[in-house]
Design a protein around this motif. Structure first.
Motif, short mmCIF file in Angstrom:
data_model
loop_
_atom_site.label_atom_id
_atom_site.label_comp_id
_atom_site.label_asym_id
_atom_site.label_seq_id
_atom_site.Cartn_x
_atom_site.Cartn_y
_atom_site.Cartn_z
N TYR A 1 -9.86 -20.11 29.85
CA TYR A 1 -9.58 -20.98 30.99
C TYR A 1 -10.52 -20.63 32.15
O TYR A 1 -11.09 -21.53 32.80
CB TYR A 1 -8.12 -20.86 31.41
N THR A 2 -10.72 -19.35 32.39
CA THR A 2 -11.63 -18.91 33.45
C THR A 2 -13.05 -19.39 33.16
O THR A 2 -13.73 -19.91 34.05
CB THR A 2 -11.59 -17.38 33.61
N ALA A 3 -13.50 -19.21 31.92
CA ALA A 3 -14.85 -19.65 31.55
C ALA A 3 -14.99 -21.17 31.67
O ALA A 3 -16.03 -21.67 32.09
CB ALA A 3 -15.17 -19.20 30.13
N SER A 4 -13.93 -21.89 31.33
CA SER A 4 -13.96 -23.36 31.45
C SER A 4 -14.06 -23.78 32.91
O SER A 4 -14.83 -24.69 33.26
CB SER A 4 -12.70 -23.97 30.83
N LEU A 5 -13.30 -23.12 33.77
CA LEU A 5 -13.37 -23.42 35.21
C LEU A 5 -14.76 -23.11 35.77
O LEU A 5 -15.32 -23.89 36.55
CB LEU A 5 -12.31 -22.64 35.98
N ALA B 1 -23.04 -19.93 32.35
CA ALA B 1 -21.66 -20.42 32.30
C ALA B 1 -21.39 -21.11 30.96
O ALA B 1 -20.31 -20.94 30.38
CB ALA B 1 -21.39 -21.39 33.45
N ARG B 2 -22.36 -21.83 30.47
CA ARG B 2 -22.22 -22.50 29.17
C ARG B 2 -22.08 -21.47 28.04
O ARG B 2 -21.22 -21.60 27.17
CB ARG B 2 -23.42 -23.41 28.92
N ARG B 3 -22.93 -20.45 28.07
CA ARG B 3 -22.86 -19.40 27.03
C ARG B 3 -21.52 -18.67 27.06
O ARG B 3 -20.92 -18.40 26.03
CB ARG B 3 -24.01 -18.41 27.21
N GLU B 4 -21.06 -18.34 28.27
CA GLU B 4 -19.78 -17.64 28.40
C GLU B 4 -18.64 -18.52 27.89
O GLU B 4 -17.75 -18.05 27.18
CB GLU B 4 -19.53 -17.25 29.86
N HIS B 5 -18.70 -19.80 28.23
CA HIS B 5 -17.66 -20.71 27.75
C HIS B 5 -17.70 -20.79 26.22
O HIS B 5 -16.66 -20.77 25.56
CB HIS B 5 -17.84 -22.10 28.36
N ARG B 6 -18.88 -20.89 25.66
CA ARG B 6 -19.01 -20.97 24.20
C ARG B 6 -18.45 -19.71 23.53
O ARG B 6 -17.77 -19.79 22.50
CB ARG B 6 -20.46 -21.20 23.81
#
Length: 188
Positions: free
Chosen positions: A68-72, A101-106
């Motif tokens: 959720y944090t990565a998505s935000l 941010a994209r890499r972390e979300h992935r």
């Protein structure tokens, strides 16, 4: 029976009774110990199941928080990037922040694919695809490859702003999955 045999029979019965009561006492004690061992084993097995369940819920909760944090963060970076693009101030730093941010979300999304139940994954997949779709449009626009020009540029901003609803839905589904009721009280 003679008077000498009766005392012998009584003595014999007394000895047999004494020995039998000792054996019976020992047998009953063994039976009680066996019951106690069985109870202890059942209790330990139940405690292991409880701890395993608790560890799983804790791991899933941590996964949900990270996702959720990565998505935000990813959503926020998409919004910042859109504003930088609009102002003509896109820098290598802003590109790098968006890509990070994209890499972390992935990475968090990949973890969720292994931990989250299917009903949660359905919502998480929608969020993941939506964020990446907006990323693709912004990167095309940044590269000077607009497909529909200004209309596409404004549409992606509308999508970014409207995306809060999908993020809220993902949060609601994840909370329900770990037993947090809508009012915020419950199993935590």
């Amino acid at each position: 029976m003679s008077s000498t045999v009766v005392p012998l029979v009584i003595a014999f019965l007394g000895i047999v009774g004494t020995l039998a009561s000792g054996l019976m006492t020992q047998r009953l004690a063994e039976k009680a110990k066996s019951k106690e061992r069985d109870h202890s084993e059942r209790q330990r097995a139940e405690e292991r199941r409880y701890e395993a369940t608790r560890a799983t819920v804790t791991a899933v909760r941590a996964c949900y928080v990270a996702l959720y944090t990565a998505s935000l963060d990813y959503h926020s970076e998409l919004n910042h990037f859109w504003h930088a693009l609009r102002a003509g101030r896109v820098t290598d730093d802003s590109r790098e922040r968006l890509d990070d941010a994209r890499r972390e979300h992935r990475a968090r999304y990949s973890e969720a694919q292994l931990r989250a139940p299917d009903d949660v994954l359905a919502t998480v997949d929608l969020v993941h695809r939506g964020l990446n779709r907006m990323y693709g449009v912004l990167k095309r626009l940044d590269g000077g490859i607009p497909q529909h020009g200004e209309e596409e540029f404004l549409e992606v901003h509308t999508q970014i702003m409207a995306f809060w609803d999908q993020l809220s839905e993902m949060r609601r589904v994840m909370r329900r999955s770990i037993g947090v009721p809508p009012d915020g009280f419950g199993r935590v």
